[in-house]
Design an enzyme around this catalytic site. Sequence first.
Site, PDB file in Angstrom:
ATOM      1  N   ASN A 184      -4.730  -9.239  10.627  1.00 14.55           N
ATOM      2  CA  ASN A 184      -3.687 -10.209  10.977  1.00 14.55           C
ATOM      3  C   ASN A 184      -4.261 -11.114  12.064  1.00 14.55           C
ATOM      4  OD1 ASN A 184      -3.395  -8.899  13.456  1.00 14.55           O
ATOM      5  ND2 ASN A 184      -1.627  -7.710  12.787  1.00 14.55           N
ATOM      6  N   ASP A 239      13.050  -4.904   7.121  1.00 12.92           N
ATOM      7  CA  ASP A 239      12.108  -4.006   7.803  1.00 12.92           C
ATOM      8  C   ASP A 239      10.678  -4.420   7.408  1.00 12.92           C
ATOM      9  OD1 ASP A 239      10.631  -1.939   8.867  1.00 12.92           O
ATOM     10  OD2 ASP A 239      11.676  -0.323   7.813  1.00 12.92           O
ATOM     11  N   ALA A 242       4.963  -1.617   7.238  1.00 13.11           N
ATOM     12  CA  ALA A 242       4.119  -1.421   6.051  1.00 13.11           C
ATOM     13  C   ALA A 242       3.970  -2.673   5.187  1.00 13.11           C
ATOM     14  CB  ALA A 242       4.589  -0.248   5.188  1.00 13.11           C
ATOM     15  N   ALA A 243       4.468  -3.819   5.662  1.00 15.10           N
ATOM     16  CA  ALA A 243       4.254  -5.057   4.889  1.00 15.10           C
ATOM     17  C   ALA A 243       2.746  -5.345   4.801  1.00 15.10           C
ATOM     18  CB  ALA A 243       4.982  -6.221   5.538  1.00 15.10           C
ATOM     19  N   GLY A 244       2.050  -5.180   5.931  1.00 13.10           N
ATOM     20  CA  GLY A 244       0.590  -5.406   5.926  1.00 13.10           C
ATOM     21  C   GLY A 244      -0.133  -4.388   5.060  1.00 13.10           C
ATOM     22  N   ASP A 245       0.321  -3.138   5.108  1.00  7.74           N
ATOM     23  CA  ASP A 245      -0.317  -2.092   4.285  1.00  7.74           C
ATOM     24  C   ASP A 245      -0.103  -2.374   2.803  1.00  7.74           C
ATOM     25  OD1 ASP A 245      -0.990  -0.788   6.631  1.00  7.74           O
ATOM     26  OD2 ASP A 245       0.871   0.370   6.645  1.00  7.74           O
ATOM     27  N   ALA A 275       8.243  -5.631   0.034  1.00  6.79           N
ATOM     28  CA  ALA A 275       8.280  -4.445   0.907  1.00  6.79           C
ATOM     29  C   ALA A 275       9.164  -4.687   2.136  1.00  6.79           C
ATOM     30  CB  ALA A 275       6.868  -4.059   1.339  1.00  6.79           C
ATOM     31  N   GLY A 280      11.784   1.539   5.582  1.00  6.60           N
ATOM     32  CA  GLY A 280      10.750   2.566   5.530  1.00  6.60           C
ATOM     33  C   GLY A 280       9.401   2.014   5.128  1.00  6.60           C
TER      34      GLY A 280
HETATM   35  O1  RIB Z   1       1.515   0.004   9.253  1.00  7.88           O
HETATM   36  C1  RIB Z   1       2.688   0.763   9.363  1.00  7.88           C
HETATM   37  C2  RIB Z   1       2.345   2.175   9.731  1.00  7.88           C
HETATM   38  O2  RIB Z   1       1.758   2.171  11.021  1.00  7.88           O
HETATM   39  C3  RIB Z   1       3.525   3.110   9.846  1.00  7.88           C
HETATM   40  O3  RIB Z   1       3.860   3.725   8.629  1.00  7.88           O
HETATM   41  C4  RIB Z   1       3.089   4.074  10.941  1.00  7.88           C
HETATM   42  O4  RIB Z   1       2.901   5.386  10.490  1.00  7.88           O
HETATM   43  C5  RIB Z   1       1.807   3.490  11.524  1.00  7.88           C
HETATM   44  O5  RIB Z   1       0.685   4.120  11.053  1.00  7.88           O
END
Ligand code: RIB
Length: 316
Positions: A184, A239, A242-245, A275, A280
């Site tokens: 980012n 929320d 985890a958008a980046g993940d 997401a 969550g």
């Molecule tokens: O990127 C989001 C994540 O960052 C969360 O799920 C939390 O566990 C941290 O690792």
Amino acid sequence: MSASARSTLLVAGSANLDFVVRASHVPAPGETVLGREFATFPGGKGANQAVACARAGGVDTRMLLALGDDPFASTIENSLTDAGVTLQVVRSAQPTGTAFICLSDDAENAITVAPGANGALRGDELSSLQDVSHLLLQLETPIEAVTAFALSAREAGVRVVLNAAPARALPTELLRSVDVLIVNEGELAAITGHHGSVAECLEQLDVPCVVVTLGARGCCARQDAQFFLQSGFKVQAVDTTAAGDTFCGALVAALNLGDALPAALRYACAASALACTRLGAQSSIPQRIEVETMLRSNDRHAPIANRALAAYCGLV
Ligand code: RIB
């Protein structure tokens, strides 16, 4: 095995159980905020990214992770296996990793991670890379292990993708082994030590492909001295955890399936926007069918104009 005959996507990294409290705003240092609902969700950057890969469909996804011998571990294992991820678990005497998340009413968050078992992952734990096309790494596990994984993968002809999150200085040998770097804006500034435009920062990095996520704006990538822009998809965010993940996992899955970079960026931006519409981490990551439906419904989710994005990145 030739690079084209390999198809497995391997994620090596962290898994946490997320403890989430909703509140009006994220507390400032020293402030106490009275929150509202509390919930736990399977999370952790590595595990979230593995779920995003698997939900993209058609990608054989494996994950190397370290967990404790406790009930949190089984919640995480169930979430990953339900998503279709094959696991290689290192069992640690440390407790399973946890993350404490304050989620504000404007969908932003503040996260503190207690790494626990994630700290037990070692560089020699990578199993056979024979059928692996891409290795996806993050920085919530020891940097020595991440570096060793990247070097072994590079040696074995596997494409190495690093999501350099959370931000930290990177060893030169790690950066040299990376084919695709995903960051980012904050992480880009931390790695380059440069505070110019996104385009100027990207030009500082000697990595074949660098992708910068820009939140709701979308993303900007630089590959072989060429820039690519993808505008964000408008959604009602509840929320952003985890958008980046989701972006990372979806991007690597799309590349693994043979998409060219612009198509992979488009898929990843749409998946990550979706997401944000759910609560969550792993629970919010969409299936391919939902992403494709969004990509088809251009009217409702039209991406914002590329020109504004180009100006923001310093490209016009
Ligand atoms: O990127 C989001 C994540 O960052 C969360 O799920 C939390 O566990 C941290 O690792």
